[in-house]
Design an enzyme around this catalytic site. Sequence first.
Site, PDB file in Angstrom:
ATOM      1  N   THR A 138       0.740   4.276  -5.553  1.00  0.00           N
ATOM      2  CA  THR A 138       0.384   2.871  -5.722  1.00  0.00           C
ATOM      3  C   THR A 138      -0.959   2.797  -6.448  1.00  0.00           C
ATOM      4  OG1 THR A 138       1.583   2.127  -3.756  1.00  0.00           O
ATOM      5  CG2 THR A 138      -0.249   0.753  -4.490  1.00  0.00           C
ATOM      6  N   GLN A 185       2.758  -6.629  -9.171  1.00  0.00           N
ATOM      7  CA  GLN A 185       2.587  -7.815  -8.328  1.00  0.00           C
ATOM      8  C   GLN A 185       1.141  -8.282  -8.352  1.00  0.00           C
ATOM      9  OE1 GLN A 185       3.566  -7.077  -4.184  1.00  0.00           O
ATOM     10  NE2 GLN A 185       4.351  -9.149  -3.947  1.00  0.00           N
ATOM     11  N   GLU A 301       4.505  -5.300   5.436  1.00  0.00           N
ATOM     12  CA  GLU A 301       3.108  -5.222   5.011  1.00  0.00           C
ATOM     13  C   GLU A 301       2.649  -6.634   4.643  1.00  0.00           C
ATOM     14  OE1 GLU A 301       2.246  -2.242   2.082  1.00  0.00           O
ATOM     15  OE2 GLU A 301       3.632  -0.803   2.985  1.00  0.00           O
ATOM     16  N   GLN A 313       5.480  -6.598   1.237  1.00  0.00           N
ATOM     17  CA  GLN A 313       6.585  -5.638   1.368  1.00  0.00           C
ATOM     18  C   GLN A 313       7.276  -5.855   2.706  1.00  0.00           C
ATOM     19  OE1 GLN A 313       5.554  -1.610   0.450  1.00  0.00           O
ATOM     20  NE2 GLN A 313       7.422  -0.756   1.268  1.00  0.00           N
ATOM     21  N   ARG A 315      10.667  -3.826   4.859  1.00  0.00           N
ATOM     22  CA  ARG A 315      11.737  -2.830   4.823  1.00  0.00           C
ATOM     23  C   ARG A 315      12.252  -2.628   6.246  1.00  0.00           C
ATOM     24  NH1 ARG A 315       7.252   0.873   2.865  1.00  0.00           N
ATOM     25  NH2 ARG A 315       6.110   1.440   4.735  1.00  0.00           N
ATOM     26  N   HIS A 841      26.282  22.173  34.267  1.00  0.00           N
ATOM     27  CA  HIS A 841      27.049  23.374  33.981  1.00  0.00           C
ATOM     28  C   HIS A 841      26.198  24.620  33.788  1.00  0.00           C
ATOM     29  CE1 HIS A 841      28.780  26.191  31.027  1.00  0.00           C
ATOM     30  NE2 HIS A 841      29.819  26.106  31.806  1.00  0.00           N
TER      31      HIS A 841
END
Length: 886
Positions: A138, A185, A301, A313, A315, A841
Amino acid sequence: MQAPSAPLVLPFTAIGAADLPRVGGKGANLGELAAAGFPVPTGFCVTTTAFDQHMAGVEGADALLDALETLSHEDLERARALGAQLRAAVTATPLPEAIRASTVAAWQQAGADHAYAVRSSATAEDLPGASFAGQQDTYLNVRGEDALLDAIRACMASLFTDRAILYRARQGFSHRQVSLSVVVQRMVESRISGILFTADPLSGHRGVASIDASWGLGEALVSGVISADNYRVDKASLAVLDARIGDKEFLLQSTPEGGTERVDLPPARRKERVCDDAMLGELVALGARIEAHYKSPQDIEWCLDDEGLKVVQSRPITSLFPVPTPAPTDGLLHAYMSFGHLQVMTDPISPMGRSIWRRMAPFGRTRDQAIESPWVAEAGGRVYMDASPMLLRGPTRAILRRILSNAEALMGRAVEELLRRPDFLRGASQLALSPGGAAPLLLPVLRRVVTNLVWADPVALAGRFPAELDAEVAAAHARLRTGAPLVDRLALVRVLLADLPWKVFTKLPVAMAGILSEGLLTGLLRGRAAPEDVAALGRGMEGNITTAMDLEVGDLADVARAAPAVAEALAAGERDLDALAALDGGAAFTEALAAFLERFGARGTGEIDVGRVRMKDDPSLVLQVVAGNLSRPAGAHRTHHAEQVRQAREALPRLVQAAGWLRRPLVKRLLRVCRNVMPLREHPKFMFIRILEEIRQLLLEAGAELVARDALDHPRDVFLLTLTEVEDALRSTPSTLRETVEQRRAEQARFAEMSPPRVLTSEGESIVGRHSTEGLPPGALAGSGASAGVVEGVARVVRDPTREVLHAGEILVAPFTDPGWTPLFINAAGLVMEVGGMMTHGSVVAREYGIPAVVCVPGAMTKIKTGDRLRVDGDRGFVEILGEAS
């Protein structure tokens, strides 16, 4: 590669969820959020078409990408070298003129006088199954045309950072199939930035939001270089459950000439609370709207400037374990226990297996109701049982606590934690099992347990019990193997499944009498008899079906030893039966193997799942163990068992004598029950597995029919469907069956990567129990001692017993074991398991073999490596790593 006519640049206003192939996950999410009216700063995406066109002009890129396709995710040095070459080539190549012109035009339209954030958006990024967060680079506060174009090329090159390359290799994504878009952006000059999780990422609680916040730009927080504030907020009431104020040493801010700078903060500002309650409420409300839009928990975000909150953002939170389904509709908190942990099989169960267990569970229905149990749910490909009705009623709660204390200690501790919570106890009046609800199931069982324990002749009982179970298997076979149409026989399966638990329950009193006798004897003789005599009581059990299987595997190894060519081939890894049969002495070996599979072929690893392969389908499990046994002397397994039997028999009179005159008659009776009836404890499950195999064969017949109709590719694909779906498909074959199968296959692979919690609430919260580490050596792994003794030796970490060989004297480290794993115990010097308890077991088999065992050890499979030298202390319940593998 996309068509040349595809757009090179798209503004957010022209982007939707369907544009993921063009703009990647991040770009598609931002466009969708903007279109839905969320406060997203304006911007545009340089599309994957532009990326592909740029890459086409990068000299040497094809050869480097070919090299990446052969890269192992463990080859860090090669990843670094190839990545560095690709990044240098991508950044050194000018953008094609068409891309440059389109980008500059979009930038000027968005506002050339503004600063921008330039971020990557890969096509394998921000997806429901894999977030790929932080894998590319970024660039913040980018100003001017030249800086923007440089940042875009650098972003494209960051698809080939070392971390991105290795992450894709680990996740199985092709480096050629992953493309990249660049998000441009408008920069937000944020006073506060943060991350909002609309569900608690640690506990999984869907009703709790977790918010991180810090001063200035968010890059410092996202990259983890500062200690941010963390707030946990109840989403319904907006109450702040927890506020941890971080020591925020500095903030990042934009500089006038572009880029960012670090500004150190004075002590008072460093520890000042960033978000007040009102702001937290606003964030939670924003998160709730975004979560509702996507219909799944989100990792968001956000930032705050003078104009208000902005979203940069969103997600999916990919780390959450799924919520149990079907969800309760009463608005109360329900608690679910992992059926897999109780059955010591934590792998995902096939869709068919899950549908069978939902129909077979006897809870919440009567014997004649061939319906799915309302107490059974699914989550992450596993089966979960709603334990709320039993936990909220005193008598059944006591029974369940007792069961968990022996079956799964950490599950028991998690349940105790849950029982201290008012929000769970609030449902007692509505959810608690009615006093008579369990009586029809439990009272007949309890009466027969007492009868078997006190009055029945244990020798006669042991003599007739196996034949009774064989008769049940034969009846199921006859019922399902008639000449009736296939769909009618499948309908009979539903009836058989509804009745099967009651058949198993009617057989349990025999096994329970044996188990109870051993427990009573341990209590009666504690402090009176020698501990080694009490321990010998559970060894060398004669008539145990699982032990019989182990001994017959050893017999197979003896047959192989008698044929050197066969033994040599097995040791070299030969697993083809025709090839083995063609060797000198091979016919005798394969005939002996066929006889073994005739008796035990219905067994296999993970056998509670009808979708798992059985020994008779793939004898490699048996052959692997036979190969591992070849290093032992002939007959060693029989000699070892005979010694265990001798020790037990010699201990019996000493135990009677130690009991004292008052307890002696009771101890004598219990010893007879224990030695004759305790070996039968595995027989009911053996009956169940063989009946399940009858159902499995019928399902494979249905699969073969659907293959003949060109609806499936392989008969085994039927296990990726549910019982109802198969019945419906036989009546009217849908054209979408293959699509369903492939979707389920992908789901199963995703479920396999998940770690199922032992106890899960209806709100998705994992309730975690923990062992005490008090008094243990530093660094020791705490667990539950399941078989007494201490052993030191070399670890063998086994994930798949069909592919790995345990050599004599090694310590078996496993995620779990079931009867399909039992043949490995012949060679084991000790046992370590991630799950299990005293009566599961692996623990019982370890005690029979006289090897130390520690079970219920969280993280054992990741913390222990093959070749590590271990100390397994079954007396105190811990595992110590004495030395790491070289």
